[in-house]
Design a protein around this motif. Structure first.
Motif, short mmCIF file in Angstrom:
data_model
loop_
_atom_site.label_atom_id
_atom_site.label_comp_id
_atom_site.label_asym_id
_atom_site.label_seq_id
_atom_site.Cartn_x
_atom_site.Cartn_y
_atom_site.Cartn_z
N PRO A 56 0.81 -1.23 0.00
CA PRO A 56 0.00 0.00 0.00
C PRO A 56 0.84 1.27 0.00
N ALA A 57 2.08 1.18 0.48
CA ALA A 57 2.92 2.37 0.58
C ALA A 57 3.61 2.71 -0.73
N THR A 58 3.80 1.72 -1.61
CA THR A 58 4.62 1.96 -2.80
C THR A 58 3.95 1.62 -4.12
N THR A 59 2.91 0.80 -4.10
CA THR A 59 2.28 0.38 -5.35
C THR A 59 1.28 1.44 -5.82
N ALA A 60 1.43 1.90 -7.04
CA ALA A 60 0.53 2.90 -7.60
C ALA A 60 -0.85 2.28 -7.83
N PRO A 61 -1.90 3.12 -7.88
CA PRO A 61 -3.26 2.58 -8.07
C PRO A 61 -3.42 1.71 -9.31
N ASP A 62 -2.70 2.00 -10.40
CA ASP A 62 -2.84 1.14 -11.58
C ASP A 62 -2.27 -0.24 -11.31
N GLY A 63 -1.22 -0.33 -10.48
CA GLY A 63 -0.70 -1.64 -10.10
C GLY A 63 -1.65 -2.39 -9.19
N VAL A 64 -2.32 -1.66 -8.30
CA VAL A 64 -3.33 -2.26 -7.44
C VAL A 64 -4.48 -2.81 -8.29
N ALA A 65 -4.93 -2.01 -9.25
CA ALA A 65 -6.04 -2.44 -10.13
C ALA A 65 -5.67 -3.69 -10.90
N ALA A 66 -4.44 -3.75 -11.40
CA ALA A 66 -4.00 -4.93 -12.16
C ALA A 66 -3.95 -6.17 -11.27
N PHE A 67 -3.51 -5.98 -10.03
CA PHE A 67 -3.45 -7.11 -9.09
C PHE A 67 -4.83 -7.70 -8.86
N LEU A 85 -9.29 -2.94 6.65
CA LEU A 85 -8.79 -1.56 6.65
C LEU A 85 -7.80 -1.32 5.52
N VAL A 86 -7.11 -2.36 5.08
CA VAL A 86 -6.20 -2.20 3.95
C VAL A 86 -6.98 -2.12 2.65
N VAL A 87 -7.81 -3.12 2.40
CA VAL A 87 -8.57 -3.15 1.13
C VAL A 87 -9.50 -1.95 1.02
N GLY A 88 -10.11 -1.56 2.15
CA GLY A 88 -11.05 -0.45 2.11
C GLY A 88 -10.42 0.88 1.79
N ASN A 89 -9.12 1.01 1.98
CA ASN A 89 -8.41 2.27 1.72
C ASN A 89 -7.43 2.18 0.56
N LEU A 90 -7.54 1.10 -0.22
CA LEU A 90 -6.57 0.84 -1.27
C LEU A 90 -7.06 1.43 -2.59
N ASP A 91 -6.58 2.61 -2.94
CA ASP A 91 -6.97 3.25 -4.20
C ASP A 91 -6.54 2.39 -5.37
N GLY A 92 -7.49 2.12 -6.26
CA GLY A 92 -7.26 1.23 -7.38
C GLY A 92 -7.97 -0.10 -7.22
N ALA A 93 -8.35 -0.46 -5.99
CA ALA A 93 -9.12 -1.69 -5.75
C ALA A 93 -10.55 -1.51 -6.27
N GLY A 247 -6.60 6.66 -8.37
CA GLY A 247 -7.39 5.44 -8.18
C GLY A 247 -8.70 5.47 -8.92
N LEU A 248 -9.37 6.63 -8.92
CA LEU A 248 -10.64 6.74 -9.65
C LEU A 248 -10.43 6.53 -11.14
N ALA A 249 -9.32 7.00 -11.65
CA ALA A 249 -9.05 6.88 -13.09
C ALA A 249 -8.92 5.44 -13.54
N VAL A 250 -8.49 4.54 -12.62
CA VAL A 250 -8.30 3.14 -13.03
C VAL A 250 -9.38 2.20 -12.50
N SER A 251 -10.13 2.62 -11.49
CA SER A 251 -11.13 1.72 -10.91
C SER A 251 -12.55 2.06 -11.34
N THR A 252 -12.74 3.19 -12.01
CA THR A 252 -14.05 3.55 -12.56
C THR A 252 -13.86 3.91 -14.02
N ARG A 253 -14.95 4.04 -14.73
CA ARG A 253 -14.87 4.34 -16.15
C ARG A 253 -15.79 5.51 -16.50
N PRO A 254 -15.54 6.69 -15.93
CA PRO A 254 -16.38 7.83 -16.26
C PRO A 254 -16.07 8.36 -17.65
#
Length: 373
Positions: A56-67, A85-93, A247-254
């Protein structure tokens, strides 16, 4: 002439100190909540999936989304249950997974607070504080609320979504100013001075076509003291806002990136974040003491900037627009020479009335959020 300008700037700094409550600053100083969410150490040490979990400290949201995209739904859910608490605050999830994780985290924290409230070893003040927090968590669990982020550390942070974030063509983010935290996120008194009240008003004003995020995701100043006059908390908040927008840019599609509405000290956060076109389709400031820049030229020119006219009863107009000796937030965004596009404020009252139904400002905000400005 140069000496006159220096004396005038010093006089303005003194005036700023007076307006922002000199003498009681030390008691109001806040330590920003930074770094990864609680439980991150156990999360990064977990090898149960046969692969490393994203740090969570080093992985960018696009890496989180890919995971998460590579995981089966059952595996995703197992992680949310084990590390809410980790997943709920993980931008890109995935958004729905974050809602579930935060509901689990809120329920667990409520149980802990109820236990503290009944602990005979604690003081009556501790019991009262625990009961207050437990009730706060209960209200956030009621009625299927969509909690995008929840962090109980410090004064507490929370973000709530109004609308269907996963399906909405357009999105908006509300960035609040001082005195906002977990307990004051959606207070019933002065509702349009809270991110939740602002978000609800904007969501309804767009005929529910825009999904709106009420984001109390950074440590805000308390009162009008040193924290409100300096950029330290805003700088920490800007880092968190950048990550949210990524995180919004990779986890949503507006249809477009989010429009960001920045109230009061929140406009300093937005100015220091300096959103780019891939993160924001526009920035709106209201009740602003400045954005930490001398003009709109200090921000990305590809992101439209709107500044709301200041109504006559907004006390922020008494705050000098200076930046000197670490005090102040710079030029007035509503000034003609700043370079922002003007928005009306007719019908609004006070520092927190710009989102009130029936105001010209709220109508303008809806038009911006819908891409019709």
């Amino acid at each position: 002439m140069r000496g006159f300008r220096i004396r005038r700037a010093l006089a303005a700094a003194v005036a700023l100190a007076a307006v922002l409550g000199a003498g009681g600053w030390a008691a109001d100083t806040q330590t920003p909540v930074t770094g990864p969410p609680p439980g991150s150490a156990a999360w990064t040490a977990d090898t149960s999936l046969g692969r490393r979990l994203p740090d969570p400290a080093t992985t960018a949201p696009d890496g989180v989304a890919a995971f998460f995209a590579a995981l089966a739904p059952a595996a995703q859910d197992a992680l949310a249950v084990r590390y809410p608490l980790v997943v709920g605050n993980l931008d890109g999830a995935p958004v729905a997974l974050r809602y579930r994780a935060n509901a689990l985290a809120l329920a667990a924290e409520r149980t802990r607070e109820l236990a503290r409230a009944a602990d005979p070893a604690r003081t009556p003040q501790d019991h009262e504080a625990a009961r207050t927090r437990a009730e706060r968590y209960r209200t956030l669990l009621d009625g299927g609320r969509q909690i995008l982020a929840f962090d109980p550390r410090g004064r507490g942070q929370v973000a709530e979504v109004y609308g269907d974030l996963a399906a909405a063509r357009r999105t908006a983010v509300i960035v609040p100013g001082s005195d906002i935290d977990l307990l004051d996120f959606d207070r019933t008194a002065d509702p349009y001075g809270t991110p939740a009240g602002m978000a609800r008003a904007l969501y309804e004003a767009t005929d529910r076509q825009t999904a709106v995020i009420a984001w109390a995701g950074y440590t805000t100043p308390v009162g009008l003291g040193l924290d409100a006059a300096t950029e330290d908390l805003a700088r920490a908040g800007a880092t968190r806002l950048d990550r949210l927008l990524d995180g919004l840019a990779v986890s949503t599609r507006p249809q477009e990136p989010a429009t960001v509405f920045c109230h009061s000290y929140g406009s300093v956060v937005c100015g220091l974040a300096r959103p780019t076109p891939d993160r924001a389709s526009g920035v709106v400031v209201l009740g602003s003491p400045g954005m930490g820049v001398d003009s709109a030229a200090g921000l990305d020119p590809r992101v439209p900037l709107w500044a709301t006219a200041r109504n006559g009863s907004d006390w922020i107009g008494d705050v000098p627009n200076v930046r000197l000796l670490g005090l102040g937030h710079g030029a007035d965004p509503t000034a003609p020479g700043f370079g922002a596009r003007p928005l009306p404020a007719t019908g609004s009252h006070g520092h927190t009335g710009y989102f009130a139904p029936g105001t010209a400002s709220l109508a303008a905000y809806a038009a911006v959020a819908l891409g019709r400005a």
